[in-house]
Design a protein around this motif. Structure first.
Motif, mmCIF file in Angstrom:
data_model
loop_
_atom_site.group_PDB
_atom_site.id
_atom_site.type_symbol
_atom_site.label_atom_id
_atom_site.label_comp_id
_atom_site.label_asym_id
_atom_site.label_seq_id
_atom_site.Cartn_x
_atom_site.Cartn_y
_atom_site.Cartn_z
ATOM 1 N N ARG A 53 18.846 -19.668 13.069
ATOM 2 C CA ARG A 53 20.263 -19.471 13.294
ATOM 3 C C ARG A 53 21.101 -19.579 12.034
ATOM 4 N N THR A 54 20.915 -20.691 11.318
ATOM 5 C CA THR A 54 21.832 -20.937 10.210
ATOM 6 C C THR A 54 21.712 -19.831 9.176
ATOM 7 N N ARG A 103 19.798 -24.455 1.930
ATOM 8 C CA ARG A 103 19.163 -25.444 2.817
ATOM 9 C C ARG A 103 17.931 -25.977 2.127
ATOM 10 N N HIS A 131 25.325 -31.472 7.405
ATOM 11 C CA HIS A 131 25.226 -30.052 7.776
ATOM 12 C C HIS A 131 26.620 -29.547 8.168
ATOM 13 N N GLN A 134 27.448 -26.429 10.533
ATOM 14 C CA GLN A 134 27.179 -26.650 11.958
ATOM 15 C C GLN A 134 28.378 -27.375 12.568
ATOM 16 N N ARG A 164 21.201 -34.487 10.859
ATOM 17 C CA ARG A 164 22.291 -34.191 9.906
ATOM 18 C C ARG A 164 23.511 -33.602 10.597
ATOM 19 N N THR A 165 23.280 -32.878 11.702
ATOM 20 C CA THR A 165 24.428 -32.305 12.418
ATOM 21 C C THR A 165 25.285 -33.432 13.010
ATOM 22 N N ARG A 226 17.757 -32.465 19.007
ATOM 23 C CA ARG A 226 16.300 -32.407 19.040
ATOM 24 C C ARG A 226 15.722 -33.616 18.283
ATOM 25 N N GLN A 228 13.358 -34.468 15.706
ATOM 26 C CA GLN A 228 12.852 -33.538 14.685
ATOM 27 C C GLN A 228 11.508 -33.991 14.122
ATOM 28 N N PRO A 264 23.060 -28.196 18.623
ATOM 29 C CA PRO A 264 23.024 -27.281 17.479
ATOM 30 C C PRO A 264 21.906 -26.235 17.596
ATOM 31 N N LEU A 265 20.933 -26.499 18.465
ATOM 32 C CA LEU A 265 19.739 -25.665 18.624
ATOM 33 C C LEU A 265 18.933 -25.667 17.311
ATOM 34 N N PRO A 266 17.663 -25.489 17.277
ATOM 35 C CA PRO A 266 16.815 -25.135 18.414
ATOM 36 C C PRO A 266 16.573 -26.307 19.367
HETATM 37 C C1 NCD Z 1 19.916 -28.089 13.214
HETATM 38 C C2 NCD Z 1 19.475 -28.355 11.813
HETATM 39 O O1 NCD Z 1 18.800 -27.538 11.188
HETATM 40 O O2 NCD Z 1 19.806 -29.430 11.336
HETATM 41 N N1 NCD Z 1 19.875 -26.753 13.592
HETATM 42 C C3 NCD Z 1 20.786 -25.848 13.154
HETATM 43 O O3 NCD Z 1 21.205 -25.836 12.027
HETATM 44 N N2 NCD Z 1 21.269 -25.005 14.056
HETATM 45 C C4 NCD Z 1 19.296 -29.016 14.176
HETATM 46 C C5 NCD Z 1 17.801 -29.013 14.325
HETATM 47 O O4 NCD Z 1 17.083 -28.355 13.590
HETATM 48 O O5 NCD Z 1 17.343 -29.703 15.229
#
Ligand code: NCD
Length: 357
Positions: A53-54, A103, A131, A134, A164-165, A226, A228, A264-266
């Protein structure tokens, strides 16, 4: 916009942040008016860590503004695999592009890149640290779906330690009046000290609890995350934390009628698929708001003039205590700390706090 590099959304004042969100809302309403706004400009996406996504939303954002994109999503295909330092990569790329979105798996990496970049650097996620874009997506979602960024009871659930989100979201939402937090996690995944300290210093009410079901009835917003796998030192440590929090229909039944569920997904298994059809599930809309928010931010930053950062920088004798800090890998980086009281230091790259002795 005075802020040049965006390591966290708090690098923008509240007014600047609201200004970006206003622009994002306008782009969403009238996308046709913006198709040429970045014509002739180039965005570089330097992704040292996987992302769907990002990265794609950054790229889509620039393409929809009429600009172009360069970059990599697998550092093994770039000179990084030959041992090039972050500093050299950034010095070169910042001569090609007008904005860099980066990133990286290590905390503080975007701040390190910003030291050597001639163009604005946007932190697209630095390890388990921050982040900001996000958070822009999250704020746009709350503004549009809840109609406000203030006076909210926000539940944040899951990986609060490495998420981080979560860190960026908390740091931004405490700047709006009347917000409070219910931090839902296992004792092992509680928020880091610097975030707890930020909440306390801002006088923002928060509680740290274990049970999602018990917290549900109080919440205006539930921000699920999530667990992680990639942030844990071992698979066993990950397995001890995985699968503990699952938002399903039964728990949704405990929530307010106007609750907004963000993520924030995934997603892995922390939100059951059956929740997707609930009107209160906003996480797919959130990805769309994120695109317009990134378009607005890129537009503002791409308009800034090139700069020549100083190359000789002096550092401190202390070594950051965080083994996931960028200064531990890219050892040429000038080590820098802020004093916290008499005895503690806080790393300016990754925010880790440790005893100065
Ligand atoms: C998040 C991330 O990468 O920190 N996803 C995102 O940017 N959409 C959250 C995650 O990976 O769980």
């Amino acid at each position: 916009m005075p802020a040049r590099h965006v390591m966290d959304l708090t690098d923008l004042t509240v007014e600047e942040c609201l200004d970006v969100l206003k622009l994002a809302a306008d782009i969403r309403n009238r996308p046709g008016d913006y198709i040429d706004c970045c014509r002739g400009k180039i965005l570089a996406t330097l992704f040292y860590e996987p992302s769907t996504r990002t990265q794609m939303s950054f790229q889509t954002a620039m393409l929809r503004l009429g600009g172009q994109i360069i970059g990599f999503d697998n550092p093994q295909n770039s000179s990084v695999s030959k041992g090039e330092t972050l500093k050299d990569t950034v010095r070169v790329i910042s001569g090609y592009a007008d904005v860099i979105a980066m990133r990286h798996p290590l905390a503080g990496s975007a701040a390190a890149a910003a030291l050597y970049s001639r163009v604005p650097v946007i932190n697209a996620g630095d390890g388990g640290h921050l982040h900001p874009t996000q958070t822009l997506a999250d704020l746009a979602t709350l503004q549009q779906e809840k109609g406000t960024l203030s006076g909210l009871v926000i539940g944040v659930c899951g990986d609060l330690k490495y998420g981080r989100t979560v860190h960026s979201l908390i740091r931004s939402l405490i700047r709006f009046p009347g917000n409070s937090f219910v931090l839902i996690s296992t004792p092992h995944l509680r928020i880091p000290a610097y975030i707890r300290e930020t909440l306390t210093a801002a006088g923002c009410p928060f509680t740290e609890v274990d049970s999602l079901a018990e917290a549900m009835p109080r919440l205006d917003v539930l921000y699920m995350t999530r667990i992680q796998r990639e942030r844990f030192l071992s698979q066993t440590d990950y397995e001890k934390q995985a699968g503990i929090y699952v938002l399903d229909k039964e728990k949704m039944a405990l929530g307010k009628a106007d609750l907004a569920v963000l993520h924030p997904l995934p997603r892995v298994d922390e939100i059951a698929q059956e929740v997707d059809g609930d009107d209160r599930a906003k996480y797919f809309k959130q990805t769309e708001y994120g695109l317009y928010a990134r378009m607005a931010l890129i537009m503002k930053l791409a308009a800034l003039p090139r700069d020549n950062p100083p190359l000789a920088l002096t550092g401190d004798r202390h070594v950051c205590a965080n083994e996931h800090c960028i200064t531990r890998k890219e050892t040429y980086l000038p080590r820098r700390f802020r004093p916290i009281g008499e005895e503690m230091l806080q790393c300016v790259y990754c925010d880790e706090r440790f005893s100065a002795r």
